[in-house]
Scaffold this motif. Structure first.
Motif, PDB file in Angstrom:
ATOM      1  N   PHE A 124       0.801  -1.167  -0.051  1.00 59.80           N
ATOM      2  CA  PHE A 124       0.035  -0.042   0.012  1.00 59.80           C
ATOM      3  C   PHE A 124       0.948   1.093   0.150  1.00 59.80           C
ATOM      4  N   GLY A 125       2.011   1.221   0.784  1.00 56.98           N
ATOM      5  CA  GLY A 125       2.907   2.537   0.464  1.00 56.98           C
ATOM      6  C   GLY A 125       3.334   2.392  -0.764  1.00 56.98           C
ATOM      7  N   TYR A 126       3.598   1.431  -1.492  1.00 58.93           N
ATOM      8  CA  TYR A 126       4.259   1.463  -2.866  1.00 58.93           C
ATOM      9  C   TYR A 126       3.211   2.013  -3.866  1.00 58.93           C
ATOM     10  N   LEU A 127       2.006   1.544  -3.403  1.00 56.47           N
ATOM     11  CA  LEU A 127       0.713   2.189  -4.399  1.00 56.47           C
ATOM     12  C   LEU A 127       0.571   3.631  -4.064  1.00 56.47           C
ATOM     13  N   ASP A 128       1.046   4.070  -2.956  1.00 51.97           N
ATOM     14  CA  ASP A 128       0.983   5.549  -2.823  1.00 51.97           C
ATOM     15  C   ASP A 128       1.986   6.305  -3.543  1.00 51.97           C
ATOM     16  N   GLU A 129       3.094   5.523  -3.890  1.00 49.81           N
ATOM     17  CA  GLU A 129       3.979   5.919  -4.930  1.00 49.81           C
ATOM     18  C   GLU A 129       3.444   6.019  -6.185  1.00 49.81           C
ATOM     19  N   SER A 130       2.623   5.260  -6.697  1.00 47.31           N
ATOM     20  CA  SER A 130       2.185   5.269  -7.893  1.00 47.31           C
ATOM     21  C   SER A 130       1.209   6.494  -8.097  1.00 47.31           C
ATOM     22  N   GLN A 131       0.553   6.652  -7.057  1.00 47.09           N
ATOM     23  CA  GLN A 131      -0.171   7.853  -7.077  1.00 47.09           C
ATOM     24  C   GLN A 131       0.419   9.269  -7.414  1.00 47.09           C
ATOM     25  N   GLU A 132       1.627   9.215  -6.771  1.00 43.01           N
ATOM     26  CA  GLU A 132       2.443  10.334  -7.274  1.00 43.01           C
ATOM     27  C   GLU A 132       2.804  10.368  -8.596  1.00 43.01           C
ATOM     28  N   LYS A 133       3.163   9.270  -9.229  1.00 44.68           N
ATOM     29  CA  LYS A 133       3.870   9.304 -10.483  1.00 44.68           C
ATOM     30  C   LYS A 133       2.571   9.145 -11.481  1.00 44.68           C
ATOM     31  N   PHE A 134       1.331   8.627 -11.262  1.00 48.00           N
ATOM     32  CA  PHE A 134       0.187   8.496 -12.038  1.00 48.00           C
ATOM     33  C   PHE A 134      -0.840   9.049 -11.521  1.00 48.00           C
ATOM     34  N   PRO A 135      -1.179  10.238 -11.370  1.00 53.07           N
ATOM     35  CA  PRO A 135      -2.469  10.686 -10.566  1.00 53.07           C
ATOM     36  C   PRO A 135      -3.613  10.558 -11.463  1.00 53.07           C
ATOM     37  N   ASP A 136      -3.766  10.578 -12.599  1.00 50.77           N
ATOM     38  CA  ASP A 136      -4.761  10.519 -13.581  1.00 50.77           C
ATOM     39  C   ASP A 136      -5.137   8.978 -13.483  1.00 50.77           C
ATOM     40  N   ASP A 137      -4.440   7.987 -12.969  1.00 50.50           N
ATOM     41  CA  ASP A 137      -4.702   6.600 -13.308  1.00 50.50           C
ATOM     42  C   ASP A 137      -5.746   6.149 -12.061  1.00 50.50           C
ATOM     43  N   TRP A 138      -6.870   5.620 -12.575  1.00 57.76           N
ATOM     44  CA  TRP A 138      -7.952   5.053 -11.667  1.00 57.76           C
ATOM     45  C   TRP A 138      -7.519   3.563 -11.385  1.00 57.76           C
ATOM     46  N   LYS A 139      -7.010   2.628 -12.224  1.00 55.99           N
ATOM     47  CA  LYS A 139      -7.044   1.237 -12.306  1.00 55.99           C
ATOM     48  C   LYS A 139      -5.983   0.651 -11.037  1.00 55.99           C
ATOM     49  N   LEU A 140      -4.785   1.611 -10.412  1.00 56.50           N
ATOM     50  CA  LEU A 140      -4.179   0.985  -9.560  1.00 56.50           C
ATOM     51  C   LEU A 140      -4.806   1.012  -8.259  1.00 56.50           C
ATOM     52  N   PRO A 141      -5.525   2.277  -7.855  1.00 61.01           N
ATOM     53  CA  PRO A 141      -6.133   2.508  -6.691  1.00 61.01           C
ATOM     54  C   PRO A 141      -7.413   1.717  -6.627  1.00 61.01           C
ATOM     55  N   TRP A 142      -8.093   1.462  -7.753  1.00 59.97           N
ATOM     56  CA  TRP A 142      -9.306   0.274  -7.780  1.00 59.97           C
ATOM     57  C   TRP A 142      -8.833  -0.980  -7.337  1.00 59.97           C
ATOM     58  N   GLN A 143      -7.622  -1.550  -7.910  1.00 61.22           N
ATOM     59  CA  GLN A 143      -7.155  -2.720  -7.454  1.00 61.22           C
ATOM     60  C   GLN A 143      -6.702  -2.654  -6.109  1.00 61.22           C
ATOM     61  N   GLY A 144      -6.256  -1.806  -5.449  1.00 59.29           N
ATOM     62  CA  GLY A 144      -5.693  -1.604  -4.283  1.00 59.29           C
ATOM     63  C   GLY A 144      -6.902  -1.655  -3.188  1.00 59.29           C
ATOM     64  N   SER A 145      -8.045  -1.071  -3.703  1.00 60.43           N
ATOM     65  CA  SER A 145      -9.157  -1.211  -2.865  1.00 60.43           C
ATOM     66  C   SER A 145      -9.603  -2.668  -2.698  1.00 60.43           C
ATOM     67  N   TYR A 146      -9.794  -3.204  -4.089  1.00 60.42           N
ATOM     68  CA  TYR A 146     -10.226  -4.575  -3.883  1.00 60.42           C
ATOM     69  C   TYR A 146      -9.283  -5.588  -3.138  1.00 60.42           C
ATOM     70  N   VAL A 147      -7.841  -5.225  -2.967  1.00 64.70           N
ATOM     71  CA  VAL A 147      -7.036  -6.215  -2.286  1.00 64.70           C
ATOM     72  C   VAL A 147      -7.160  -5.786  -0.950  1.00 64.70           C
ATOM     73  N   ALA A 148      -7.315  -4.353  -0.616  1.00 64.76           N
ATOM     74  CA  ALA A 148      -7.515  -4.186   0.821  1.00 64.76           C
ATOM     75  C   ALA A 148      -9.052  -4.891   1.509  1.00 64.76           C
ATOM     76  N   LYS A 149      -9.872  -4.834   0.734  1.00 66.80           N
ATOM     77  CA  LYS A 149     -11.240  -5.395   1.132  1.00 66.80           C
ATOM     78  C   LYS A 149     -11.415  -6.896   1.047  1.00 66.80           C
ATOM     79  N   MET A 150     -10.612  -7.465   0.056  1.00 64.91           N
ATOM     80  CA  MET A 150     -10.760  -9.074   0.056  1.00 64.91           C
ATOM     81  C   MET A 150      -9.785  -9.865   0.873  1.00 64.91           C
ATOM     82  N   ARG A 151      -8.620  -9.401   0.493  1.00 65.09           N
ATOM     83  CA  ARG A 151      -7.439 -10.184   1.099  1.00 65.09           C
ATOM     84  C   ARG A 151      -7.040  -9.615   2.706  1.00 65.09           C
ATOM     85  N   PHE A 152      -7.076  -8.371   2.750  1.00 64.19           N
ATOM     86  CA  PHE A 152      -6.768  -7.741   4.172  1.00 64.19           C
ATOM     87  C   PHE A 152      -7.838  -7.429   5.072  1.00 64.19           C
TER      88      PHE A 152
END
Length: 183
Positions: A124-152
């Motif tokens: 999740f810290g690494y995904l926060d870095e992705s938001q800094e590099k790709f602020p307009d991308d919706w797919k990475l946070p979408w997948q991060g929300s799925y992983v946070a909900k289902m696996r964690f």
């Protein structure tokens, strides 16, 4: 003379880099097989970004792609056994070579979420870095929300990533509804 330099730069240097990366892969696999297991997790080889840039011979994007492919080829079999801290440093070298390469971020979401211990939460810290590099991308946070909900099973973290995904400018309408469902 410039035609020879062009051939060297376009053909011979990438071939040399492929040979070096195949040798690297061979040595990594050889090192893992002959290693006495003291730790529970496999050690990921450490790469230095400056040295890798120097060794790439002005072909950073090509080397980044090759390292990404090597990572994807080796990972699905035993990615849950790897040392995640070392793996994140390896992926930071890949994104340091090519800042537009999103493959390591998707790799982190899909393959590094098998372990739900404290090291697994490093993604999740690494995904926060992705938001800094790709602020307009919706797919990475979408997948991060799925992983946070289902696996964690972390609803707050899933909501936070779903909100980031919904705020992206090119997010489809279904993505914009997800935070309301998770709230």
């Amino acid at each position: 003379m410039s035609a020879k330099k062009s051939i060297i730069k376009k053909v011979l240097l990438p071939c040399l880099l492929v040979i070096l990366l195949v040798g690297h892969a061979f040595l990594v696999n050889l090192g893992w097989k002959g290693r006495d297991i003291k730790d529970h997790y496999k050690v990921v080889p450490k790469l230095n970004l400056e040295w890798t840039k120097f060794a790439s011979l002005d072909q950073e994007r090509f080397v980044s792609l090759l390292l990404s492919l090597y990572l994807l080829a080796a990972a699905p079999v035993d990615c849950y056994e790897w040392d995640y801290r070392g793996l994140l440093s390896y992926m930071r070298v890949i994104t340091g070579l090519d800042p537009y390469n999103k493959n390591p971020f998707f790799f982190a979401v899909y393959f590094m979420s098998y372990r739900t211990d404290s090291d697994g939460r490093l993604i999740f810290g690494y995904l926060d870095e992705s938001q800094e590099k790709f602020p307009d991308d919706w797919k990475l946070p979408w997948q991060g929300s799925y992983v946070a909900k289902m696996r964690f099973k972390d609803n707050d973290l899933a909501y936070r990533y779903a909100l980031k995904s919904a705020k992206a400018p090119y997010a489809p309408p279904i993505v914009r509804v997800l935070p309301a469902i998770l709230e």
